[in-house]
Design a protein around this motif. Sequence first.
Motif, PDB file in Angstrom:
ATOM      1  N   ALA A 134       2.900  -2.558   8.516  1.00 15.69           N
ATOM      2  CA  ALA A 134       2.063  -2.219   7.354  1.00 15.69           C
ATOM      3  C   ALA A 134       2.802  -1.202   6.496  1.00 15.69           C
ATOM      4  O   ALA A 134       3.367  -0.225   7.002  1.00 15.69           O
ATOM      5  CB  ALA A 134       0.729  -1.644   7.813  1.00 15.69           C
ATOM      6  N   THR A 135       2.804  -1.414   5.178  1.00 16.78           N
ATOM      7  CA  THR A 135       3.522  -0.553   4.245  1.00 16.78           C
ATOM      8  C   THR A 135       2.638   0.600   3.775  1.00 16.78           C
ATOM      9  O   THR A 135       1.454   0.413   3.489  1.00 16.78           O
ATOM     10  CB  THR A 135       4.010  -1.363   3.027  1.00 16.78           C
ATOM     11  N   HIS A 136       3.236   1.798   3.707  1.00 13.61           N
ATOM     12  CA  HIS A 136       2.537   2.994   3.240  1.00 13.61           C
ATOM     13  C   HIS A 136       3.409   3.686   2.185  1.00 13.61           C
ATOM     14  O   HIS A 136       4.599   3.899   2.414  1.00 13.61           O
ATOM     15  CB  HIS A 136       2.283   3.980   4.384  1.00 13.61           C
ATOM     16  N   LYS A 137       2.822   4.030   1.051  1.00 18.56           N
ATOM     17  CA  LYS A 137       3.545   4.758   0.013  1.00 18.56           C
ATOM     18  C   LYS A 137       2.993   6.180  -0.065  1.00 18.56           C
ATOM     19  O   LYS A 137       1.777   6.376  -0.144  1.00 18.56           O
ATOM     20  CB  LYS A 137       3.396   4.051  -1.335  1.00 18.56           C
ATOM     21  N   MET A 138       3.899   7.152  -0.036  1.00 19.09           N
ATOM     22  CA  MET A 138       3.499   8.556  -0.035  1.00 19.09           C
ATOM     23  C   MET A 138       4.192   9.293  -1.179  1.00 19.09           C
ATOM     24  O   MET A 138       5.388   9.095  -1.421  1.00 19.09           O
ATOM     25  CB  MET A 138       3.873   9.225   1.292  1.00 19.09           C
ATOM     26  N   PHE A 139       3.452  10.143  -1.858  1.00 19.07           N
ATOM     27  CA  PHE A 139       4.041  11.017  -2.868  1.00 19.07           C
ATOM     28  C   PHE A 139       4.588  12.269  -2.186  1.00 19.07           C
ATOM     29  O   PHE A 139       4.163  12.632  -1.087  1.00 19.07           O
ATOM     30  CB  PHE A 139       3.003  11.407  -3.920  1.00 19.07           C
ATOM     31  N   ALA A 140       5.533  12.927  -2.834  1.00 20.26           N
ATOM     32  CA  ALA A 140       6.103  14.162  -2.299  1.00 20.26           C
ATOM     33  C   ALA A 140       5.005  15.170  -2.010  1.00 20.26           C
ATOM     34  O   ALA A 140       4.127  15.401  -2.841  1.00 20.26           O
ATOM     35  CB  ALA A 140       7.113  14.742  -3.285  1.00 20.26           C
ATOM     36  N   GLY A 141       5.029  15.744  -0.802  1.00 18.91           N
ATOM     37  CA  GLY A 141       4.033  16.718  -0.399  1.00 18.91           C
ATOM     38  C   GLY A 141       2.838  16.123   0.321  1.00 18.91           C
ATOM     39  O   GLY A 141       2.055  16.855   0.928  1.00 18.91           O
ATOM     40  N   GLU A 142       2.696  14.802   0.264  1.00 18.82           N
ATOM     41  CA  GLU A 142       1.584  14.146   0.945  1.00 18.82           C
ATOM     42  C   GLU A 142       1.845  14.103   2.448  1.00 18.82           C
ATOM     43  O   GLU A 142       2.987  13.923   2.884  1.00 18.82           O
ATOM     44  CB  GLU A 142       1.405  12.736   0.391  1.00 18.82           C
ATOM     45  N   CYS A 143       0.789  14.262   3.253  1.00 20.72           N
ATOM     46  CA  CYS A 143       0.932  14.329   4.708  1.00 20.72           C
ATOM     47  C   CYS A 143       0.176  13.196   5.394  1.00 20.72           C
ATOM     48  O   CYS A 143      -0.827  12.695   4.870  1.00 20.72           O
ATOM     49  CB  CYS A 143       0.402  15.660   5.254  1.00 20.72           C
ATOM     50  N   ILE A 144       0.661  12.831   6.567  1.00 26.53           N
ATOM     51  CA  ILE A 144      -0.094  11.954   7.441  1.00 26.53           C
ATOM     52  C   ILE A 144      -0.233  12.664   8.788  1.00 26.53           C
ATOM     53  O   ILE A 144       0.702  13.288   9.274  1.00 26.53           O
ATOM     54  CB  ILE A 144       0.571  10.573   7.624  1.00 26.53           C
ATOM     55  N   ASN A 145      -1.418  12.587   9.344  1.00 26.43           N
ATOM     56  CA  ASN A 145      -1.686  13.185  10.648  1.00 26.43           C
ATOM     57  C   ASN A 145      -1.995  12.051  11.612  1.00 26.43           C
ATOM     58  O   ASN A 145      -3.147  11.813  11.974  1.00 26.43           O
ATOM     59  CB  ASN A 145      -2.859  14.166  10.570  1.00 26.43           C
TER      60      ASN A 145
END
Length: 239
Positions: A30-41
């Motif tokens: 599954a593809t995930h796009k994150m912006f700078a500074g965004e977090c995943i827990n």
Amino acid sequence: MFENGSDNAILIPLVPFRPLVFGEYLDRGATHKMFAGECINSVCRNEDDPYLFYIVQGTIAAEYLHEDGTTLTMYKRSAGNAFQSEFAGIASLGGAAHLQFTAVENTVLVSFTYAQTYELVCQDPRAFEDLVYISHMSFGQFAHRLDNVSSSSASHRMLTWLKKLMDANAPDADGQYRILCNMTLQDISDHLLIHITTCSRLVTALKDKGIVDRTKKHLVIRDPKALAELAIEENVNLY
């Protein structure tokens, strides 16, 4: 099997390690796009939770978030590398402190669930080798980071890190060590938990002594013997 990776990738957090076979199976994840500074827990608690993340683009920092809101970066992963989500909450016992993964820049990830990862390693032995490699590179970085910052002396922290880099590399024909390293002073100070002003003074002192030089792309250890002697002194103070 048991192919050596880059020792520099353990000691220099911005150096990528070998290309991973998981990149050949991105259509399964599954593809995930994150912006700078965004977090995943991300915490993997069952077989359908995301377990392995492959970085298609960008950079991820694995951080330990303290209860007071401050963070400690444990390692970084760049494009072509992968990292594992926290398993069963083992790294986040008690309170609000926990492990998180932060995008250093705009980043694209592909995640594989625990079940998908298991299926891949059963189908492709190379995937199993890479999974073991990913895990132990992380353990290795944790261990060396703890060792590097265990001394209360900023001088010792710097010297311990440089001595390990020297031990992990071969000298040039002239006996000097030319080590690929594009870390900024801020990167080095963050890695060694030294204030950037102190880090700058340490680097300048080593340069003035003719021991170490630094360019945009390399660390050059010009006097390995002097560095090794300083590294074993008990109360060394470089400036």
